[in-house]
Write a protein that holds these residues in place. Sequence first.
Motif, short mmCIF file in Angstrom:
data_model
loop_
_atom_site.label_atom_id
_atom_site.label_comp_id
_atom_site.label_asym_id
_atom_site.label_seq_id
_atom_site.Cartn_x
_atom_site.Cartn_y
_atom_site.Cartn_z
N GLU A 45 -8.64 -3.86 -7.56
CA GLU A 45 -9.28 -2.77 -6.83
C GLU A 45 -8.28 -2.02 -5.96
O GLU A 45 -8.39 -0.80 -5.78
CB GLU A 45 -10.42 -3.33 -5.98
N LEU A 46 -7.28 -2.73 -5.43
CA LEU A 46 -6.24 -2.09 -4.63
C LEU A 46 -5.45 -1.10 -5.47
O LEU A 46 -5.22 0.05 -5.06
CB LEU A 46 -5.31 -3.15 -4.03
N ILE A 58 -14.25 4.90 -12.58
CA ILE A 58 -14.33 5.53 -11.27
C ILE A 58 -13.73 6.92 -11.39
O ILE A 58 -12.60 7.07 -11.85
CB ILE A 58 -13.56 4.73 -10.21
N ASP A 95 -15.77 10.13 -6.69
CA ASP A 95 -16.13 8.98 -5.89
C ASP A 95 -15.29 8.89 -4.62
O ASP A 95 -15.61 8.12 -3.72
CB ASP A 95 -15.97 7.68 -6.70
N ARG A 96 -14.19 9.62 -4.57
CA ARG A 96 -13.33 9.53 -3.40
C ARG A 96 -13.82 10.42 -2.26
O ARG A 96 -13.36 10.30 -1.14
CB ARG A 96 -11.91 9.96 -3.77
N ARG A 117 -16.16 10.84 0.21
CA ARG A 117 -17.21 10.16 0.92
C ARG A 117 -17.80 11.07 1.99
O ARG A 117 -17.09 11.87 2.58
CB ARG A 117 -16.66 8.88 1.57
N MET A 147 -6.83 6.53 -7.59
CA MET A 147 -7.87 7.54 -7.35
C MET A 147 -7.51 8.44 -6.17
O MET A 147 -7.75 9.63 -6.19
CB MET A 147 -9.20 6.85 -7.09
N ARG A 148 -6.92 7.85 -5.13
CA ARG A 148 -6.54 8.64 -3.96
C ARG A 148 -5.48 9.67 -4.28
O ARG A 148 -5.38 10.70 -3.62
CB ARG A 148 -6.03 7.73 -2.85
N SER A 174 -7.72 1.89 -6.48
CA SER A 174 -8.08 2.77 -5.37
C SER A 174 -6.95 3.74 -5.04
O SER A 174 -7.21 4.92 -4.74
CB SER A 174 -8.45 1.93 -4.14
N TYR A 175 -5.70 3.28 -5.09
CA TYR A 175 -4.59 4.18 -4.78
C TYR A 175 -4.34 5.17 -5.91
O TYR A 175 -3.82 6.27 -5.66
CB TYR A 175 -3.33 3.38 -4.44
N ARG A 188 0.82 -1.21 0.00
CA ARG A 188 0.00 0.00 0.00
C ARG A 188 0.86 1.26 0.00
O ARG A 188 0.54 2.23 -0.69
CB ARG A 188 -0.95 -0.01 1.20
#
Length: 291
Positions: A170-171, A238, A242-243, A245, A177-178, A174-175, A137
Amino acid sequence: MSSRPELQAPPEIFYDDTEARKYTSSSRIAAIQTELSERALELLALPDDGVPRLLLDIGCGSGLSGETITESGHQWIGLDISHSMLNVALENEVEGDLLLGDMGQGLALRPGVIDGAISISAVQWLCNADKSSHEPRLRLKAFFGSLYRCLARGARAVLQVYPENLAQRELILSYAMRSGFAGGVVVDYPHSTKKRKEYLVLTCGPPSLSTAVPSGKVEDGESCSEDESSEDEENQMICISDRHRPRKKQKINKKGKGREWVLRKKQQMRKKGNVVPPDTKYTARKRKARF
């Protein structure tokens, strides 16, 4: 079926002198690399104005994908962790500049200087902990954060990956997008076990009309329609929005510590000789969740 290379050894060890020359001399691998690189450049959607762009080839290896960039009329910088692979690239006299480095430690490039980036079969290596100090990560965070910074505003990065499973995919996404990217996954030939290929198509900056993810290819060579791509759950987009929340509401504990408990604790602190603020009407009053 042979085991995945990233599960056998770290890239700098797996691609030694023997494996690097074997990899580069294989006509089958060269053809696959050329096909994937051409598709990555297509998804990169560079302006067709005849102006050469500076591209970054992440995990360039022996320069097979870099040769495709050169044939397209662009300049490129290649980064790889395997010393043996880069030696083969130097022997082949590739046109690009070569850097020896670990993408999991970040890309040491100036901000905003890269017009586009591609990567062929490399990013999934970051999901493996090859050393005791490796945390997948953190490595993904360092990679995507530095990639975002070195890209020009509005530039794209197209990363062809072979995720081991859906969770790994997905991992990685997701990073990305972050780190601020907009975009998603393009899946070519989603219903074919052999021809199926996945590309992360990422745009540096907030989502707009230019950041829409292209459609993947199907068996007959044509692009998927919007209806077909929406039915395929794996071909997803995505966006950066979407990030964001919504904040979680604070849980109210009915057995909370009220005003009497606070006054009692303050009195105990005074008896011990500690400096305690005086009691007022605001003591133990609940604050609002948001200011």
